[in-house]
Design an enzyme around this catalytic site. Sequence first.
Site, PDB file in Angstrom:
ATOM      1  N   SER A 143      -2.919   0.124  14.729  1.00 24.15           N
ATOM      2  CA  SER A 143      -3.685   1.341  15.018  1.00 24.15           C
ATOM      3  C   SER A 143      -4.006   1.344  16.507  1.00 24.15           C
ATOM      4  O   SER A 143      -4.164   0.268  17.106  1.00 24.15           O
ATOM      5  CB  SER A 143      -5.000   1.336  14.233  1.00 24.15           C
ATOM      6  OG  SER A 143      -5.874   2.328  14.732  1.00 24.15           O
ATOM      7  N   GLY A 173       0.816  -1.222   0.000  1.00 21.27           N
ATOM      8  CA  GLY A 173       0.000   0.000   0.000  1.00 21.27           C
ATOM      9  C   GLY A 173       0.840   1.259   0.000  1.00 21.27           C
ATOM     10  O   GLY A 173       0.635   2.158   0.807  1.00 21.27           O
ATOM     11  N   ASN A 185       1.627  -2.337   5.483  1.00 26.53           N
ATOM     12  CA  ASN A 185       0.925  -1.068   5.682  1.00 26.53           C
ATOM     13  C   ASN A 185      -0.472  -1.052   5.071  1.00 26.53           C
ATOM     14  O   ASN A 185      -1.357  -0.354   5.586  1.00 26.53           O
ATOM     15  CB  ASN A 185       1.769   0.066   5.081  1.00 26.53           C
ATOM     16  CG  ASN A 185       0.972   1.344   4.911  1.00 26.53           C
ATOM     17  OD1 ASN A 185       0.723   2.067   5.869  1.00 26.53           O
ATOM     18  ND2 ASN A 185       0.529   1.622   3.687  1.00 26.53           N
ATOM     19  N   LYS A 238      -6.685  -4.950  13.660  1.00 26.15           N
ATOM     20  CA  LYS A 238      -5.495  -4.272  14.181  1.00 26.15           C
ATOM     21  C   LYS A 238      -5.027  -4.922  15.494  1.00 26.15           C
ATOM     22  O   LYS A 238      -3.819  -4.991  15.750  1.00 26.15           O
ATOM     23  CB  LYS A 238      -5.781  -2.775  14.375  1.00 26.15           C
ATOM     24  CG  LYS A 238      -6.062  -2.041  13.058  1.00 26.15           C
ATOM     25  CD  LYS A 238      -4.885  -2.130  12.101  1.00 26.15           C
ATOM     26  CE  LYS A 238      -5.077  -1.335  10.830  1.00 26.15           C
ATOM     27  NZ  LYS A 238      -3.927  -1.423   9.914  1.00 26.15           N
ATOM     28  N   ARG A 271      -0.191   5.819  -1.673  1.00 27.03           N
ATOM     29  CA  ARG A 271      -0.673   7.092  -1.104  1.00 27.03           C
ATOM     30  C   ARG A 271      -0.661   7.011   0.415  1.00 27.03           C
ATOM     31  O   ARG A 271      -0.338   5.959   0.983  1.00 27.03           O
ATOM     32  CB  ARG A 271      -2.076   7.444  -1.629  1.00 27.03           C
ATOM     33  CG  ARG A 271      -3.076   6.359  -1.433  1.00 27.03           C
ATOM     34  CD  ARG A 271      -4.281   6.533  -2.351  1.00 27.03           C
ATOM     35  NE  ARG A 271      -5.172   5.401  -2.174  1.00 27.03           N
ATOM     36  CZ  ARG A 271      -6.100   5.330  -1.223  1.00 27.03           C
ATOM     37  NH1 ARG A 271      -6.261   6.329  -0.391  1.00 27.03           N
ATOM     38  NH2 ARG A 271      -6.858   4.264  -1.123  1.00 27.03           N
ATOM     39  N   TYR A 329     -12.371  -3.466  11.942  1.00 25.84           N
ATOM     40  CA  TYR A 329     -11.058  -2.796  11.879  1.00 25.84           C
ATOM     41  C   TYR A 329     -10.281  -3.013  13.181  1.00 25.84           C
ATOM     42  O   TYR A 329      -9.093  -3.357  13.156  1.00 25.84           O
ATOM     43  CB  TYR A 329     -11.298  -1.306  11.639  1.00 25.84           C
ATOM     44  CG  TYR A 329     -10.049  -0.478  11.420  1.00 25.84           C
ATOM     45  CD1 TYR A 329      -9.348  -0.537  10.213  1.00 25.84           C
ATOM     46  CD2 TYR A 329      -9.584   0.391  12.406  1.00 25.84           C
ATOM     47  CE1 TYR A 329      -8.215   0.241  10.006  1.00 25.84           C
ATOM     48  CE2 TYR A 329      -8.455   1.166  12.208  1.00 25.84           C
ATOM     49  CZ  TYR A 329      -7.768   1.086  11.004  1.00 25.84           C
ATOM     50  OH  TYR A 329      -6.645   1.867  10.810  1.00 25.84           O
TER      51      TYR A 329
HETATM   52  P1  NAP Z   1      -5.092   5.243   2.712  1.00 27.93           P
HETATM   53  O1  NAP Z   1      -4.627   6.644   2.496  1.00 27.93           O
HETATM   54  O2  NAP Z   1      -6.525   4.910   2.525  1.00 27.93           O
HETATM   55  O3  NAP Z   1      -4.178   4.263   1.797  1.00 27.93           O
HETATM   56  C1  NAP Z   1      -4.374   2.882   1.877  1.00 27.93           C
HETATM   57  C2  NAP Z   1      -3.305   2.194   1.084  1.00 27.93           C
HETATM   58  O4  NAP Z   1      -3.545   0.774   1.155  1.00 27.93           O
HETATM   59  C3  NAP Z   1      -3.320   2.566  -0.384  1.00 27.93           C
HETATM   60  O5  NAP Z   1      -2.000   2.622  -0.865  1.00 27.93           O
HETATM   61  C4  NAP Z   1      -4.072   1.408  -1.022  1.00 27.93           C
HETATM   62  O6  NAP Z   1      -3.688   1.139  -2.365  1.00 27.93           O
HETATM   63  C5  NAP Z   1      -3.618   0.250  -0.162  1.00 27.93           C
HETATM   64  N1  NAP Z   1      -4.549  -0.882  -0.245  1.00 27.93           N
HETATM   65  C6  NAP Z   1      -5.839  -0.933   0.154  1.00 27.93           C
HETATM   66  N2  NAP Z   1      -6.356  -2.146  -0.110  1.00 27.93           N
HETATM   67  C7  NAP Z   1      -5.356  -2.869  -0.673  1.00 27.93           C
HETATM   68  C8  NAP Z   1      -5.270  -4.193  -1.173  1.00 27.93           C
HETATM   69  N3  NAP Z   1      -6.305  -5.051  -1.118  1.00 27.93           N
HETATM   70  N4  NAP Z   1      -4.100  -4.601  -1.714  1.00 27.93           N
HETATM   71  C9  NAP Z   1      -3.047  -3.758  -1.776  1.00 27.93           C
HETATM   72  N5  NAP Z   1      -3.071  -2.496  -1.321  1.00 27.93           N
HETATM   73  C10 NAP Z   1      -4.218  -2.060  -0.787  1.00 27.93           C
HETATM   74  O7  NAP Z   1      -4.724   4.745   4.172  1.00 27.93           O
HETATM   75  P2  NAP Z   1      -3.689   5.314   5.241  1.00 27.93           P
HETATM   76  O8  NAP Z   1      -4.418   6.252   6.115  1.00 27.93           O
HETATM   77  O9  NAP Z   1      -2.433   5.734   4.592  1.00 27.93           O
HETATM   78  O10 NAP Z   1      -3.454   3.986   6.095  1.00 27.93           O
HETATM   79  C11 NAP Z   1      -2.306   3.163   5.937  1.00 27.93           C
HETATM   80  C12 NAP Z   1      -2.266   2.184   7.089  1.00 27.93           C
HETATM   81  O11 NAP Z   1      -2.213   2.911   8.324  1.00 27.93           O
HETATM   82  C13 NAP Z   1      -3.497   1.286   7.183  1.00 27.93           C
HETATM   83  O12 NAP Z   1      -3.118   0.008   7.605  1.00 27.93           O
HETATM   84  C14 NAP Z   1      -4.331   1.968   8.250  1.00 27.93           C
HETATM   85  O13 NAP Z   1      -5.181   1.078   8.894  1.00 27.93           O
HETATM   86  C15 NAP Z   1      -3.249   2.496   9.181  1.00 27.93           C
HETATM   87  N6  NAP Z   1      -3.701   3.599  10.025  1.00 27.93           N
HETATM   88  C16 NAP Z   1      -4.164   4.755   9.475  1.00 27.93           C
HETATM   89  C17 NAP Z   1      -4.576   5.770  10.329  1.00 27.93           C
HETATM   90  C18 NAP Z   1      -5.093   7.087   9.807  1.00 27.93           C
HETATM   91  O14 NAP Z   1      -5.575   7.892  10.620  1.00 27.93           O
HETATM   92  N7  NAP Z   1      -5.003   7.378   8.529  1.00 27.93           N
HETATM   93  C19 NAP Z   1      -4.527   5.599  11.713  1.00 27.93           C
HETATM   94  C20 NAP Z   1      -4.045   4.403  12.221  1.00 27.93           C
HETATM   95  C21 NAP Z   1      -3.638   3.406  11.365  1.00 27.93           C
HETATM   96  P3  NAP Z   1      -4.545   1.673  -3.648  1.00 27.93           P
HETATM   97  O15 NAP Z   1      -4.933   3.089  -3.356  1.00 27.93           O
HETATM   98  O16 NAP Z   1      -3.552   1.547  -4.763  1.00 27.93           O
HETATM   99  O17 NAP Z   1      -5.716   0.762  -3.791  1.00 27.93           O
END
Ligand code: NAP
Length: 247
Positions: free
Chosen positions: A142, A12, A90, A159, A15, A155
């Site tokens: 998370s 992932g 990720n 996690k 972005r 979710y």
């Molecule tokens: P995001 O902006 O929505 O990006 C998600 C990423 O995961 C994208 O690159 C997407 O790829 C990829 N992805 C989703 N489904 C996939 C699949 N089936 N196979 C391969 N790639 C896949 O999310 P983010 O906020 O950066 O989150 C990244 C990580 O951090 C996640 O595990 C999330 O749970 C964790 N997290 C985020 C937050 C927050 O507040 N944002 C807080 C705690 C934890 P495509 O776009 O190419 O599909």
Amino acid sequence: MRLQGQVAFVTGGSRGIGEAIVRRLASEGAFVYATYHRSTQQAQALQEELNREGYRVVFLSADVAQETDVERCFATIQKEAQRLDILVNNAGITADRLIARMTLEDWDRVLATNLRSAFLCIRAATRLMIPQRYGRIINIGSVVGIMGNAGQANYAASKAGLIGLTRAVAKELASRNILVNCVAPGYVETAMTAQLSEQQRKALQGAIPLGRVATPEEIAAVVAFLASPDASYITGQTIIADGGLSL
Ligand code: NAP
């Protein structure tokens, strides 16, 4: 350049937090393989930008919940790089709904993307890391996996599962010099949190002692630390980076 000459795989990476991790690991000298699923143009543009700047970054298309896709990525890494030093699990999604209304599909999709993917990637990575007697595995969890959150049973379970997976695999692989850790962010400024209303955002900021959400770069910095020689005596841990939210 703490990671000079090392090979990393980031799921992932197209972005959000994953993109920041790709940029950070590449800037520290690693050759980075990263996956994208749906964001084809973003991944291509990012690869071109980083390659132009002299960084070695290759994006591979994969749904990391699928065994065949994961195996294909690792076959490419094995063939081209012949080693893997750093794995960052990720990729993640949300499908929020109150438990009474949550469908089996919501449950399965989130568990498969967030947790099964990590199992598949760790299993494949060990085939490269065990013979080389070196590896760093970093799972992106998370604080929701520790605190829980209404509307996020799937979710939170995924996690929390990553935290247990981290601990078990850390014990299993310690004797092979493979360190396994988890980073548990609070709220981070990405597409995942962009859906929050202004009111929700204000309430959230009030609940965070530091008074703001994190930038993706702040999470990438923790990942880079865990991948670096400075973290050589840390394994099985979950590092919370949440501005104090879970205190
Ligand atoms: P995001 O902006 O929505 O990006 C998600 C990423 O995961 C994208 O690159 C997407 O790829 C990829 N992805 C989703 N489904 C996939 C699949 N089936 N196979 C391969 N790639 C896949 O999310 P983010 O906020 O950066 O989150 C990244 C990580 O951090 C996640 O595990 C999330 O749970 C964790 N997290 C985020 C937050 C927050 O507040 N944002 C807080 C705690 C934890 P495509 O776009 O190419 O599909």
